[in-house]
Motif scaffolding. Structure first.
Motif, short mmCIF file in Angstrom:
data_model
loop_
_atom_site.label_atom_id
_atom_site.label_comp_id
_atom_site.label_asym_id
_atom_site.label_seq_id
_atom_site.Cartn_x
_atom_site.Cartn_y
_atom_site.Cartn_z
N ASN A 1 8.85 16.70 7.01
CA ASN A 1 7.66 16.98 6.20
C ASN A 1 6.53 16.03 6.55
OD1 ASN A 1 8.72 19.17 4.81
ND2 ASN A 1 9.55 17.89 3.17
N ARG B 1 4.68 16.47 15.78
CA ARG B 1 4.38 17.85 15.37
C ARG B 1 3.84 18.62 16.57
NH1 ARG B 1 -1.20 18.57 14.39
NH2 ARG B 1 -2.37 16.62 14.31
N ARG C 1 7.75 23.87 14.91
CA ARG C 1 7.16 22.85 14.04
C ARG C 1 7.05 21.50 14.73
NH1 ARG C 1 10.41 22.32 8.79
NH2 ARG C 1 8.51 21.32 8.02
N VAL D 1 5.35 16.78 10.45
CA VAL D 1 4.50 17.96 10.69
C VAL D 1 3.17 17.87 9.95
CG1 VAL D 1 6.52 19.42 11.08
CG2 VAL D 1 5.52 19.31 8.80
N GLY D 2 3.06 16.96 9.00
CA GLY D 2 1.80 16.83 8.25
C GLY D 2 0.96 15.65 8.66
N SER D 3 1.32 14.98 9.75
CA SER D 3 0.58 13.79 10.16
C SER D 3 0.65 13.65 11.68
CB SER D 3 1.17 12.54 9.50
OG SER D 3 2.46 12.27 10.04
#
Length: 309
Positions: free
Chosen positions: A234, A174, A258, A237-239
């Motif tokens: 998903n 990310r 992103r 970008v969230g970890s």
């Protein structure tokens, strides 16, 4: 009473054009053959189709009514000719294409959208397949082409493979990842982070294993496995997870700010992205037009990548 549709079509053409000679020219027929068809039709129904001794020709009541039915046949023929012409010119039709999920979702789908913006009457039937399955389906005429990474020599002379992009993989993360933006990163810097693993049957999974072997990270810490690019993104970008992706996919997605590529050299795969077809096939015009568009668009993408590196 049954009618020959061709006779009704001739009648409609005469009424529309205003004369026997003009109607014959409209249909690409000779005037005598048109006259014989009208005479036969009049004999069949036992009534005149045109008022006698009137110039220009004026249809009788029954002649006009039958001509209106013939007009439907005439217009259907024109519509059919238009359809056939659009297919022949490659501006209508359907193209059956397959490819690996990561490339299809990350790069090819956007190019397909551009193509359909130019050719809205060409339907794209897209599916997912790795090399072995794509080769089998092309051989069985279940696909027109496949767009996927392949190694030289992994397909027989029955197939043609046109390279559109050199193979290159990168470690992706990310944009706000602790390693993102750091210079002089070493392979050991990634050891403490979990990995997102591609499907076990995908070429990228083999690339990830090879990378971890090179950096001597034998205990792979896998935090997530997923087949779809959207699922991978998903989680990415969230970890703080890392994964291996083709650089072309990361390059296209970087515009969304992103994900990023870490500046660690991991070696390029032997595979190159290209278009796979059956050598003996004679592709229809829509497939040719799609193939040409993909090739041209990737020429542009390759120049954009070269300018950005």
């Amino acid at each position: 009473m049954k009618f020959d549709p061709r006779h009704l079509e001739i009648l409609a053409a005469i009424v529309e054009a205003g004369g026997l000679t003009e109607g014959a020219a409209m249909l690409g027929k000779s005037q005598p053959s048109v006259s014989r068809s009208i005479a036969f039709l009049e004999s069949r129904i036992g009534q005149r189709l045109f008022e006698p001794k009137r110039r220009p020709l004026r249809p009788t009541a029954i002649g006009l009514s039958l001509a209106q039915e013939g007009k439907k046949i005439l217009e259907a023929g024109r519509a059919a000719s238009t359809i056939a012409d659009t297919f022949a010119r490659g501006v209508a039709g359907a193209v059956r294409v397959a490819g690996t999920p990561i490339f299809m979702d990350g790069v090819i789908s956007g190019v397909i959208a551009e193509f359909q913006g130019n050719y809205p009457n060409i339907r794209i039937d897209q599916s997912y397949a790795y090399a072995d399955e794509a080769l089998e389906k092309i051989a069985q005429d279940l696909l027109d082409l496949a767009i996927l990474p392949m190694r030289p020599g992994t397909y027989s002379d029955d197939f043609a493979f046109h390279q559109i992009l050199p193979g290159r993989n990168v470690i992706a993360c990310r944009t706000g990842h602790p390693l993102a933006g750091q210079a002089d990163l070493k392979s050991r810097d990634v050891e403490s982070y979990p990995w997102i693993a591609p499907p076990a049957n995908s070429p990228l999974f083999s690339d990830l294993r090879a990378l971890l072997d090179r950096i001597d990270q034998r205990e792979m810490k896998i935090g997530f496995t997923g087949g779809s690019l959207s699922a991978v993104l998903n989680v990415l970008v969230g970890s703080d997870s890392l994964t291996v992706l083709p650089f072309s996919v990361v390059f296209m997605l970087q515009r969304q700010n992103r994900i990023a590529a870490l500046p660690i050299e991991i070696g390029d795969p032997e595979r190159n992205l290209g278009i796979l077809t059956r050598r003996s096939a004679n592709p229809h015009m829509a497939a040719r037009r799609f193939t040409d568009f993909i090739t041209s668009r990737f020429d542009t993408i390759q120049r954009e990548i070269a300018a950005a590196v």
